[in-house]
Design a protein around this motif. Structure first.
Motif, mmCIF file in Angstrom:
data_model
loop_
_atom_site.group_PDB
_atom_site.id
_atom_site.type_symbol
_atom_site.label_atom_id
_atom_site.label_comp_id
_atom_site.label_asym_id
_atom_site.label_seq_id
_atom_site.Cartn_x
_atom_site.Cartn_y
_atom_site.Cartn_z
ATOM 1 N N ALA A 122 0.816 -1.215 0.000
ATOM 2 C CA ALA A 122 0.000 0.000 0.000
ATOM 3 C C ALA A 122 0.849 1.264 0.000
ATOM 4 N N VAL A 123 2.098 1.174 -0.454
ATOM 5 C CA VAL A 123 2.968 2.347 -0.450
ATOM 6 C C VAL A 123 2.371 3.450 -1.334
ATOM 7 N N PRO A 124 2.367 4.693 -0.879
ATOM 8 C CA PRO A 124 1.813 5.780 -1.701
ATOM 9 C C PRO A 124 2.631 6.007 -2.978
ATOM 10 N N VAL A 125 1.922 6.308 -4.048
ATOM 11 C CA VAL A 125 2.564 6.532 -5.348
ATOM 12 C C VAL A 125 1.960 7.802 -5.960
ATOM 13 N N PRO A 126 2.781 8.835 -6.231
ATOM 14 C CA PRO A 126 2.265 10.044 -6.888
ATOM 15 C C PRO A 126 2.150 9.807 -8.399
ATOM 16 N N LEU A 127 1.027 10.238 -8.963
ATOM 17 C CA LEU A 127 0.771 10.055 -10.389
ATOM 18 C C LEU A 127 1.047 11.340 -11.157
ATOM 19 N N ALA A 128 1.204 11.168 -12.454
ATOM 20 C CA ALA A 128 1.520 12.313 -13.313
ATOM 21 C C ALA A 128 0.376 13.326 -13.350
ATOM 22 N N ASP A 129 -0.859 12.857 -13.079
ATOM 23 C CA ASP A 129 -1.992 13.784 -13.121
ATOM 24 C C ASP A 129 -2.224 14.485 -11.790
ATOM 25 N N GLY A 130 -1.301 14.314 -10.832
ATOM 26 C CA GLY A 130 -1.403 15.001 -9.556
ATOM 27 C C GLY A 130 -2.036 14.191 -8.458
ATOM 28 N N ARG A 131 -2.614 13.048 -8.789
ATOM 29 C CA ARG A 131 -3.214 12.211 -7.749
ATOM 30 C C ARG A 131 -2.129 11.473 -6.959
ATOM 31 N N LEU A 132 -2.483 11.080 -5.734
ATOM 32 C CA LEU A 132 -1.622 10.223 -4.915
ATOM 33 C C LEU A 132 -2.433 8.976 -4.594
ATOM 34 N N VAL A 133 -1.966 7.828 -5.078
ATOM 35 C CA VAL A 133 -2.701 6.586 -4.882
ATOM 36 C C VAL A 133 -1.916 5.671 -3.964
ATOM 37 N N ARG A 134 -2.610 4.742 -3.357
ATOM 38 C CA ARG A 134 -1.955 3.788 -2.471
ATOM 39 C C ARG A 134 -1.761 2.473 -3.207
ATOM 40 N N GLY A 135 -0.545 2.015 -3.238
ATOM 41 C CA GLY A 135 -0.237 0.753 -3.882
ATOM 42 C C GLY A 135 0.156 0.927 -5.336
ATOM 43 N N THR A 136 0.995 -0.001 -5.801
ATOM 44 C CA THR A 136 1.496 0.071 -7.173
ATOM 45 C C THR A 136 0.613 -0.660 -8.164
ATOM 46 N N ARG A 137 -0.368 -1.425 -7.648
ATOM 47 C CA ARG A 137 -1.191 -2.202 -8.564
ATOM 48 C C ARG A 137 -1.883 -1.279 -9.566
ATOM 49 N N GLY A 138 -1.719 -1.599 -10.830
ATOM 50 C CA GLY A 138 -2.369 -0.835 -11.875
ATOM 51 C C GLY A 138 -1.635 0.431 -12.287
ATOM 52 N N THR A 139 -0.454 0.684 -11.685
ATOM 53 C CA THR A 139 0.288 1.881 -12.082
ATOM 54 C C THR A 139 1.279 1.538 -13.192
ATOM 55 N N LEU A 140 1.641 2.548 -13.948
ATOM 56 C CA LEU A 140 2.570 2.396 -15.065
ATOM 57 C C LEU A 140 3.729 3.359 -14.877
ATOM 58 N N VAL A 141 4.949 2.844 -15.093
ATOM 59 C CA VAL A 141 6.149 3.651 -14.888
ATOM 60 C C VAL A 141 6.775 3.954 -16.248
ATOM 61 N N LEU A 142 6.948 5.236 -16.513
ATOM 62 C CA LEU A 142 7.641 5.654 -17.736
ATOM 63 C C LEU A 142 9.141 5.567 -17.486
ATOM 64 N N THR A 143 9.796 4.634 -18.155
ATOM 65 C CA THR A 143 11.230 4.459 -17.977
ATOM 66 C C THR A 143 11.983 5.346 -18.964
ATOM 67 N N ASP A 144 13.301 5.374 -18.785
ATOM 68 C CA ASP A 144 14.130 6.203 -19.670
ATOM 69 C C ASP A 144 14.022 5.762 -21.122
ATOM 70 N N SER A 145 13.746 4.447 -21.311
ATOM 71 C CA SER A 145 13.685 3.931 -22.682
ATOM 72 C C SER A 145 12.310 4.131 -23.319
ATOM 73 N N SER A 146 11.361 4.595 -22.533
ATOM 74 C CA SER A 146 10.007 4.754 -23.068
ATOM 75 C C SER A 146 9.930 6.006 -23.943
ATOM 76 N N SER A 147 9.225 5.867 -25.090
ATOM 77 C CA SER A 147 9.059 7.001 -25.996
ATOM 78 C C SER A 147 7.632 7.532 -25.954
ATOM 79 N N LEU A 148 6.869 7.130 -24.935
ATOM 80 C CA LEU A 148 5.471 7.528 -24.877
ATOM 81 C C LEU A 148 5.345 8.956 -24.369
#
Length: 1017
Positions: free
Chosen positions: A487-513
């Motif tokens: 349940a670790v808090p995770v800040p999202l790009a849209d400004g939300r703060l969610v609990r837990g990593t389930r369902g989150t996506l991480v933009l890595t250095d290699s990502s071109s999105l």
């Protein structure tokens, strides 16, 4: 020799007392013996050290003691006040100490010197300033023996006397340089010497710690010297005087002389390195010299506990209880004085003690421990009123707070992590304080699990924490407990703060999105400043084009896009992802719900749009619910991307994996999919557990096809051909092949020149199927035709599910033509079918009066002709029967006959649920005949022929004339033809019946017939 200590006077006084009262002699002897052999039996070194300490204290000089064992003599040289007359008197009396008024002295009972009695018969004490005194067991015995009044007692004691009661003057004695007094003890024997060696070896720092006036003890044995001192020990002590009221209360049960010493002392000592007690320090209470009371604490306790009369155990009572409480208080002072390191925990006592006194001291310590500030914290303790950090408490110079156990918290983790979370965990102990150490429980320290820390972080006012701060948390948090970090808090790009990593996506250095492009999808994309590999280990997915497409939120957004107020941004994001991920048509069937614009400007699900120039658009009806993709979409994204998103170019392929073949689970929105599923499940055993298709592939929209020749040309070629292949299903642990959805659907629809594939056979196929099935059109791949149900061979038909029933239904169709040889072959093949696979037919193809007809299975009446042949005039006298014996044929000549090799009759009877002839007639021979020998020449053809037969002028069976009958083991016949058939049947050589007939008519033809028989294959 000058009697400077008055030893002669002392002897005279004691002897007079003994003589006047022999019982007094006996009492003194018993007392000295009790002390020497009881309470002081192993206290020799302790008592020598005690006297040395008291001498140094009395003189006010640093105390030194040298113990030397050499040539069987133990010498104890000490500094301090010299021996005087009062001292000698104290040594020569029992239970009368001359030190009762000396504050700080160790000796207090007046019996300690009795310890020398157990090792020596000639002790001597000499002081440089005053002289020497000695004692002698032989001389004392001689003086006592000279008194007639004591002779009886001496004899009763076997010559044992109280040696120390009679001192003797001694001549000059050399005292070692640097010392003031020496005690010399000639040891009694080797056993005693060995015991003394052991005592010297066990002498350790407990003595100088118990006797501060004694700075050092030098021990010299056989030329080797070691020094014992209190150096390297941390010592804390408390002392005080008792008020008269306290004396009255606490000493009520103590002897009178103890009340004359109304002061107390408690001293605790531990090695400066906090290590365990050295081996030469006995784990006992020192009061102040060693007792027999065990103390299983990693510290040395020295206290003025009251002792019982054995001088080895602490006497219970108010005074002991008072000192137990003072010992507990002083122990806490000792702990507070030590460096605040985790080694402090090893000094926290457990609850169980090794004795009553040990347990009482522990309980007193443990009552106080949780509320005593002992522990270093890197954060302030909680304010009991507000629950937050108490800002009023100031940290030490090193930035730590000293807190009690109840105020402290411990979290397992590295130092960097602990310092990062210190602001949310009150009274947090620094790294190195083992969270599992049992002493923390004793101290009342709160163990905070990692999951609780995560909750605390989430409970903080964290809205103003920048994403980079969260990354710093991820950098140091212990990553091995994934469950705790769920349940670790995770800040999202849209400004939300969610609990837990389930369902989150991480933009890595290699990502071109582009996060902006993905925004319409409502994804839980981690803020780039917070992105950290830990999130991926905890369950976050790397934001690749494919993982973004696989995200449930993307699925949900696509499924709802048709109802969106502005679906265009969603379509742009999804189509860009499809392009970047390289999705192939049919790989993601859910994309067919994506809202896209048609050429008419309306919105359609992608799966209901056609590519205007696509192959499918040319095959289907014009009156179908499809739109055409907007030209600008095709121009921008191309046909590949649009078809991968579900727009129909050619046939759409539905691909899926691990499909559970269950009506509630299997739904791909295919035409008649539920009927296909039911048909497949009928092919598989009912196990209670749904079978699973590991790989599922099906062609969509077949119901809309108008041009089937062109469609079949496409479907019979790769890659669409794969959808025709049988489906491999896991059922009951085995792989079973069943018809694929596409093959099943095609087999049930008129897709071949307006006919269903299952009504046709391959061109040039099995001739036994001729007349029953039409010929499939030429020019279509024959393997593909077979996969969609076009019949190939009779064997394949009968092996297929429902194949035998289908063949029986076709045989019951009077409009189809079947010749007699073909019918016989079909019955032979059907006879091998398991009857449980077949439903008995209501009509069967049979022979009546030489003609092939379709007869009703109940009454045998013809239901039509053979390929249009008239059946007028043919009347059956009963239902069809299966022929199992040729001699019964005349009895059922007017009934439809199912004819096949006689050995298959029983199998056909069971398969068709029809009787054999023997079940319908009695078959009894009703005429009389004569027994005749079988011609000898017959045996050349029929070696197993019977020896005789019964000849009838007219043979009747059940009253019906017949040519022959094999009945009850005998051949009955009339005429040559009948006899030939009867003998061939009875011999099991039915195929030779015509040859036997010829032989019977012309016996001379036997050689020629035999030669012809040799030519048979």
């Amino acid at each position: 020799m000058t009697d400077i200590f008055g030893t002669e006077r002392m002897r005279a006084t004691v002897l007079a007392a003994w003589t006047a009262s022999p019982a007094r002699f006996r009492e003194d002897a018993n007392a000295e013996e009790d002390f020497a052999l009881g309470g002081y039996r192993d206290r020799l070194i302790v008592e020598l050290a005690q006297n040395a300490a008291d001498a140094a204290l009395r003189a006010g000089v640093p105390g030194r003691l040298r113990l030397t064992l050499e040539n069987g003599v133990l010498s104890a040289a000490n500094t301090g006040a010299p021996l005087d007359e009062a001292g000698v008197e104290g040594l020569a009396t029992l239970r009368v100490s001359g030190k009762r008024d000396e504050i700080g002295s160790i000796g207090r009972f007046g019996v300690g010197f009795a310890a020398v009695v157990s090792v020596c018969d000639e002790p001597l004490i000499a002081s440089r300033a005053t002289g020497a005194v000695r004692w002698s067991r032989p001389e004392t015995a001689a003086l006592v023996g000279a008194e007639p009044a004591l002779a009886g007692e001496l004899a009763a004691r076997s010559g044992h006397v109280p040696m120390l009661r009679l001192p003797f003057e001694a001549g000059p004695v050399d005292v070692p340089d640097g010392f003031d007094t020496v005690v010399r003890l000639p040891l009694r024997d080797k056993a005693v010497e060995q015991a003394v060696r052991q005592m010297l070896a066990e002498t350790g720092p407990a003595l100088p710690l118990a006797m501060p006036a004694l700075e050092s003890i030098e021990i010299e044995v056989d030329g080797e010297t070691r020094t014992v001192s209190a150096a390297g020990w941390q010592v804390v002590e408390e002392s005080g005087h008792f008020s008269p009221e306290q004396v009255a209360e606490l000493f009520a049960d103590r002897p009178t002389e103890e009340r004359a010493r109304p002061y107390w002392l408690v001293r605790w000592a531990v090695p400066a390195d906090h290590g365990r007690l050295p081996k030469d320090v006995a784990p006992v209470v020192h009061a102040p010299t060693p007792s027999d009371e065990p103390l299983d604490l990693p510290a040395l306790l020295i206290a003025t506990f009251p002792l019982a009369t054995d001088r080895r155990h602490v006497a219970t009572g108010p005074l002991a209880g008072f000192l137990i409480e003072r010992a507990a208080e002083t122990y806490l002072r000792l702990l507070a004085s030590l460096p605040k390191t985790p080694r402090l925990l090893d000094l926290v006592p457990g609850l169980m003690g090794k004795g009553e006194l040990d347990a009482a001291i522990r309980r007193a310590i443990l009552r106080r421990l949780p509320d005593t500030p002992l522990l270093p914290a890197i954060s302030a303790p909680a304010d009991p009123e507000s629950g937050g950090p108490d800002g009023s408490r100031e940290p030490d110079a090193d930035g730590t707070y000293v807190v009690s156990g109840r105020e402290a918290s411990v979290v397992a983790g590295p130092a960097e992590f602990l310092h990062t979370i210190a602001h949310v965990v009150p009274g947090l102990l620094p790294a190195g304080w083992a969270a599992k150490h049992p002493a923390l429980t004793t101290l009342g320290v709160t163990r905070v699990e990692l999951a609780d820390v995560v909750d605390m972080l989430s409970g903080e006012a964290v809205d103003d924490r920048p994403p980079a701060w969260w990354r710093s948390i991820y950098e140091v948090v212990p990553a091995d407990d994934r469950e705790a970090l769920g349940a670790v808090p995770v800040p999202l790009a849209d400004g939300r703060l969610v609990r837990g990593t389930r369902g989150t996506l991480v933009l890595t250095d290699s990502s071109s999105l582009d996060p902006a492009l993905l925004a319409p999808l409502g994804l839980r994309i981690v803020h780039p400043d917070a992105a950290h590999p830990l999130l991926l280990r905890l369950g976050a997915a790397e934001a690749t084009p494919r993982s973004v497409l696989d995200d449930p939120l993307t699925h949900a957004t696509v499924s709802e896009s048709l109802d969106s107020a502005d679906p265009e941004p969603v379509a742009q994001a999804v189509l860009a992802l499809v392009d970047a991920a390289g999705i192939t048509p049919g790989e993601a069937p859910w994309l067919s719900a994506l809202a896209l614009r048609g050429a008419d400007g309306e919105l359609y699900p992608a799966g209901e749009l056609l590519l205007g120039e696509g192959s499918l658009a040319k095959l289907i009806d014009q009156d179908v619910p499809f739109g055409v993709a907007a030209p600008d979409l095709v121009e921008r994204y191309g046909s590949r991307v649009l078809s991968a998103a579900g727009v129909l170019d050619g046939f759409a392929v539905v691909n899926d994996t691990d499909v559970m073949l269950d009506p509630d689970e299997c739904d791909h929105e295919l035409d008649a999919e539920d009927e296909w599923l039911e048909a497949v499940l009928d092919l598989l055993p009912d196990t209670g557990v749904p079978p699973v298709a590991r790989e599922f592939s099906a062609i969509r929209d077949l119901e809309y096809v108008a041009d089937w020749p062109a469609a079949l040309a496409l479907l019979s070629r790769p890659p669409l051909r794969a959808a025709l292949q049988p489906l491999r299903v896991l059922s009951e642990g085995e792989i079973v092949e069943v018809p694929s959805y596409t093959a099943w659907w095609l087999s049930r629809h008129p897709v071949l020149d307006g006919k269903r594939p299952t009504s046709l056979r391959l061109p040039g196929g099995d001739p036994l199927l001729y007349g029953l099935y039409g010929d499939a059109p030429v020019g279509v791949d024959q393997t593909a035709l077979a996969m969609i149900g076009v019949r190939t061979t009779l064997a394949d038909l009968l092996a297929s599910h429902g194949g035998p029933d289908e063949l029986l239904d076709l045989l019951a169709d009077a409009s189809l033509e079947v010749d007699r040889a073909q019918l016989r072959s079909l019955w032979i093949a059907l006879a091998a079918v398991e009857p449980s696979r077949v439903a008995p037919p209501t009509a069967v193809r049979a022979v009546l009066n030489g003609q092939i007809i379709v007869a009703d299975a109940e009454d045998g009446h013809p239901v039509g002709g053979n390929g249009g042949t008239s059946v007028e005039g043919l009347v059956a006298s009963g239902g069809p029967v299966v022929v199992e014996a040729p001699d019964l044929l005349p009895l059922v000549a007017s009934r439809p006959l199912v004819l096949a090799p006689f050995d298959l009759a029983e199998a056909l009877s069971e398969l068709l649920d029809l009787p054999v002839i023997g079940e319908e007639v009695d078959g009894e021979v009703t005429s009389s005949g004569r027994e005749r020998p079988v011609p000898a020449q017959v045996r050349s053809l029929l070696p197993s022929a019977p020896a005789t037969y019964v000849e009838h002028d007219e043979l009747t069976v059940d009253g019906v004339p017949v040519p022959w009958r094999f009945y009850e083991g005998a051949v009955h016949a009339c005429g040559v033809e009948g006899l030939a058939r009867g003998l061939a049947w009875a011999s099991g050589q039915w195929g030779d019946r015509l040859a036997v007939a010829a032989l019977l008519r012309d016996p001379d033809a036997v050689p020629l017939l035999l030669a012809e028989a040799d030519l048979d294959s």
